[in-house]
Every structure is written in structure tokens, then in C-alpha cells.
Design a protein around this motif. Structure first.
Motif, PDB file in Angstrom:
ATOM      1  N   TRP A 110       0.875  -1.166   0.000  1.00 20.02           N
ATOM      2  CA  TRP A 110       0.000   0.000   0.000  1.00 20.02           C
ATOM      3  C   TRP A 110       0.915   1.220   0.000  1.00 20.02           C
ATOM      4  O   TRP A 110       1.792   1.332   0.843  1.00 20.02           O
ATOM      5  CB  TRP A 110      -0.875  -0.023   1.246  1.00 20.02           C
ATOM      6  N   GLN A 111       0.702   2.119  -0.956  1.00 20.99           N
ATOM      7  CA  GLN A 111       1.622   3.235  -1.155  1.00 20.99           C
ATOM      8  C   GLN A 111       0.907   4.585  -1.121  1.00 20.99           C
ATOM      9  O   GLN A 111      -0.288   4.657  -1.393  1.00 20.99           O
ATOM     10  CB  GLN A 111       2.303   3.098  -2.515  1.00 20.99           C
ATOM     11  N   ILE A 112       1.665   5.614  -0.823  1.00 19.59           N
ATOM     12  CA  ILE A 112       1.189   6.986  -0.958  1.00 19.59           C
ATOM     13  C   ILE A 112       1.453   7.384  -2.406  1.00 19.59           C
ATOM     14  O   ILE A 112       2.570   7.259  -2.902  1.00 19.59           O
ATOM     15  CB  ILE A 112       1.937   7.942  -0.001  1.00 19.59           C
ATOM     16  N   HIS A 113       0.422   7.863  -3.072  1.00 14.47           N
ATOM     17  CA  HIS A 113       0.484   8.143  -4.506  1.00 14.47           C
ATOM     18  C   HIS A 113       0.808   9.608  -4.786  1.00 14.47           C
ATOM     19  O   HIS A 113       0.308  10.497  -4.122  1.00 14.47           O
ATOM     20  CB  HIS A 113      -0.873   7.796  -5.118  1.00 14.47           C
ATOM     21  N   ASP A 114       1.666   9.806  -5.771  1.00  7.91           N
ATOM     22  CA  ASP A 114       1.894  11.126  -6.359  1.00  7.91           C
ATOM     23  C   ASP A 114       2.422  12.157  -5.364  1.00  7.91           C
ATOM     24  O   ASP A 114       1.974  13.289  -5.331  1.00  7.91           O
ATOM     25  CB  ASP A 114       0.596  11.610  -7.009  1.00  7.91           C
ATOM     26  N   LEU A 115       3.385  11.755  -4.574  1.00  6.44           N
ATOM     27  CA  LEU A 115       4.020  12.656  -3.620  1.00  6.44           C
ATOM     28  C   LEU A 115       5.025  13.521  -4.373  1.00  6.44           C
ATOM     29  O   LEU A 115       5.932  12.994  -5.019  1.00  6.44           O
ATOM     30  CB  LEU A 115       4.723  11.832  -2.540  1.00  6.44           C
ATOM     31  N   ARG A 116       4.856  14.849  -4.311  1.00  4.76           N
ATOM     32  CA  ARG A 116       5.678  15.727  -5.132  1.00  4.76           C
ATOM     33  C   ARG A 116       6.454  16.808  -4.375  1.00  4.76           C
ATOM     34  O   ARG A 116       7.449  17.300  -4.877  1.00  4.76           O
ATOM     35  CB  ARG A 116       4.809  16.416  -6.184  1.00  4.76           C
ATOM     36  N   THR A 117       5.989  17.214  -3.232  1.00  4.31           N
ATOM     37  CA  THR A 117       6.628  18.353  -2.569  1.00  4.31           C
ATOM     38  C   THR A 117       7.037  18.002  -1.139  1.00  4.31           C
ATOM     39  O   THR A 117       6.501  17.076  -0.529  1.00  4.31           O
ATOM     40  CB  THR A 117       5.680  19.564  -2.507  1.00  4.31           C
ATOM     41  N   ARG A 118       7.950  18.775  -0.620  1.00  2.00           N
ATOM     42  CA  ARG A 118       8.375  18.624   0.778  1.00  2.00           C
ATOM     43  C   ARG A 118       7.171  18.844   1.694  1.00  2.00           C
ATOM     44  O   ARG A 118       7.002  18.155   2.693  1.00  2.00           O
ATOM     45  CB  ARG A 118       9.494  19.614   1.092  1.00  2.00           C
ATOM     46  N   GLY A 119       6.306  19.797   1.350  1.00  2.00           N
ATOM     47  CA  GLY A 119       5.109  20.058   2.148  1.00  2.00           C
ATOM     48  C   GLY A 119       4.194  18.847   2.220  1.00  2.00           C
ATOM     49  O   GLY A 119       3.633  18.551   3.286  1.00  2.00           O
ATOM     50  N   LEU A 121       5.161  15.732   1.915  1.00  3.38           N
ATOM     51  CA  LEU A 121       5.866  14.768   2.751  1.00  3.38           C
ATOM     52  C   LEU A 121       5.660  15.103   4.227  1.00  3.38           C
ATOM     53  O   LEU A 121       5.362  14.216   5.039  1.00  3.38           O
ATOM     54  CB  LEU A 121       7.358  14.755   2.411  1.00  3.38           C
ATOM     55  N   GLU A 122       5.792  16.365   4.577  1.00 10.40           N
ATOM     56  CA  GLU A 122       5.582  16.781   5.966  1.00 10.40           C
ATOM     57  C   GLU A 122       4.145  16.508   6.410  1.00 10.40           C
ATOM     58  O   GLU A 122       3.903  16.105   7.544  1.00 10.40           O
ATOM     59  CB  GLU A 122       5.947  18.256   6.133  1.00 10.40           C
ATOM     60  N   GLU A 123       3.195  16.704   5.494  1.00  8.36           N
ATOM     61  CA  GLU A 123       1.797  16.450   5.813  1.00  8.36           C
ATOM     62  C   GLU A 123       1.552  14.974   6.108  1.00  8.36           C
ATOM     63  O   GLU A 123       0.906  14.633   7.102  1.00  8.36           O
ATOM     64  CB  GLU A 123       0.900  16.917   4.665  1.00  8.36           C
ATOM     65  N   ILE A 124       2.081  14.090   5.291  1.00 13.22           N
ATOM     66  CA  ILE A 124       1.844  12.661   5.531  1.00 13.22           C
ATOM     67  C   ILE A 124       2.632  12.143   6.730  1.00 13.22           C
ATOM     68  O   ILE A 124       2.247  11.141   7.329  1.00 13.22           O
ATOM     69  CB  ILE A 124       2.118  11.781   4.286  1.00 13.22           C
ATOM     70  N   GLU A 125       3.704  12.835   7.102  1.00 16.54           N
ATOM     71  CA  GLU A 125       4.493  12.435   8.260  1.00 16.54           C
ATOM     72  C   GLU A 125       3.964  13.031   9.560  1.00 16.54           C
ATOM     73  O   GLU A 125       4.416  12.667  10.641  1.00 16.54           O
ATOM     74  CB  GLU A 125       5.946  12.856   8.086  1.00 16.54           C
ATOM     75  N   SER A 126       3.011  13.936   9.495  1.00 20.80           N
ATOM     76  CA  SER A 126       2.465  14.588  10.693  1.00 20.80           C
ATOM     77  C   SER A 126       1.664  13.587  11.517  1.00 20.80           C
ATOM     78  O   SER A 126       1.322  12.505  11.035  1.00 20.80           O
ATOM     79  CB  SER A 126       1.584  15.757  10.284  1.00 20.80           C
ATOM     80  N   PRO A 127       1.347  13.928  12.773  1.00 20.93           N
ATOM     81  CA  PRO A 127       0.589  12.998  13.628  1.00 20.93           C
ATOM     82  C   PRO A 127      -0.736  12.527  13.015  1.00 20.93           C
ATOM     83  O   PRO A 127      -1.151  11.398  13.238  1.00 20.93           O
ATOM     84  CB  PRO A 127       0.347  13.805  14.903  1.00 20.93           C
ATOM     85  N   ASP A 128      -1.387  13.363  12.226  1.00 20.55           N
ATOM     86  CA  ASP A 128      -2.648  12.973  11.566  1.00 20.55           C
ATOM     87  C   ASP A 128      -2.447  12.599  10.111  1.00 20.55           C
ATOM     88  O   ASP A 128      -3.406  12.463   9.367  1.00 20.55           O
ATOM     89  CB  ASP A 128      -3.673  14.118  11.659  1.00 20.55           C
ATOM     90  N   GLY A 129      -1.183  12.424   9.733  1.00 19.32           N
ATOM     91  CA  GLY A 129      -0.871  12.154   8.347  1.00 19.32           C
ATOM     92  C   GLY A 129      -1.074  10.703   7.948  1.00 19.32           C
ATOM     93  O   GLY A 129      -1.168   9.808   8.781  1.00 19.32           O
ATOM     94  N   ALA A 130      -1.140  10.525   6.658  1.00 17.13           N
ATOM     95  CA  ALA A 130      -1.348   9.190   6.102  1.00 17.13           C
ATOM     96  C   ALA A 130      -0.212   8.257   6.478  1.00 17.13           C
ATOM     97  O   ALA A 130      -0.386   7.072   6.608  1.00 17.13           O
ATOM     98  CB  ALA A 130      -1.471   9.257   4.576  1.00 17.13           C
TER      99      ALA A 130
END
Length: 130
Positions: A110-119, A121-130
């Protein structure tokens, strides 16, 4: 003619170096017969890496139709899919929907699709991130 395989990651499983993606006819709606032919040909040719994504239109449903009539093939196929969601609850909902469309209990990747920006990446790595 056998298709070359290699370990996925460091520990396996072994998958074919050639995979079936979710583009082309698999990224359509209403072309079930054509999509079934592509998936069945890939499986009968020994391809073991199948990819999909929620963003690929009907691909998850096409794979689901295949698995419903070819349950014995599931153990030989490494099935992947993706979510473009950036928040946990949205990615989790996408996963549930994917499993339902495909008629599966689990995916192999299961992958995160179409990750393009540092922002992103930070969003998905946040406590509520994917």
C-alpha cells in the motif's frame, strides 16, 4: 518463456521484473471484457506484480472481477495499490474502499500516490498524516 523475477526489497517475496500497471484499458470504465483479457493474459503469462490505484478509474474494480473468478491466482500475485490522500482518516477510508472493490482482505503493498513536494511529505508524516 519464463519472466525473470527478483526479491521485492531485501526479504522478498520474489516478483516478476515486469508488472501489470493500472493504466491503459485498466484506467477506464465500462470496458470490463477488454480489461479482463489484459489481466488474464498477464496472469497466464506468469506476471506476478499487479499495480493499481484509486486514481486509475476502474482498475480496482477490474482487478476485483478477476480475483472473484480466479481466487486461486491471488496467492501467486503481488497486488499493490495506492492512495493520494494525505491525512490518516482519508487514506484509511481509501484502503477500505480499495479492498472492497478488489474483494480482498489485504494488499501486498500500500503506497502513498503522487508525492511531489516537501510540504506533502511533511503532511503525511504529521501525527494525523497518512
Amino acid at each position: 518463456m519464463a519472466i525473470n523475477t527478483r526479491l521485492f526489497g531485501r526479504t522478498g517475496p520474489s516478483v516478476t521484473r515486469v508488472g501489470l500497471g493500472g493504466e491503459g484499458v485498466l484506467r477506464t470504465h465500462g470496458r470490463g471484457r477488454e480489461a479482463a483479457g489484459v489481466i488474464e493474459k498477464a496472469a497466464s503469462s506468469g506476471i506476478s506484480y499487479f499495480d493499481s490505484a484509486k486514481a486509475y478509474a476502474g482498475s480496482q474494480g477490474y482487478y476485483g472481477s478477476f480475483y472473484r473468478s480466479h481466487q486461486e491466482d491471488r496467492s501467486t500475485i503481488f497486488q499493490t495499490s495506492k492512495s493520494a490522500a494525505r491525512e490518516y482518516h482519508e487514506a484509511r477510508a481509501d484502503l477500505r474502499e480499495t479492498l472492497e472493490f478488489m474483494g480482498l482482505n489485504s494488499l501486498d503493498l500500500w503506497q502513498i500516490h503522487d508525492l511531489r513536494t516537501r510540504g506533502e511529505l511533511e503532511e503525511i508524516e504529521s501525527p494525523d498524516g497518512a
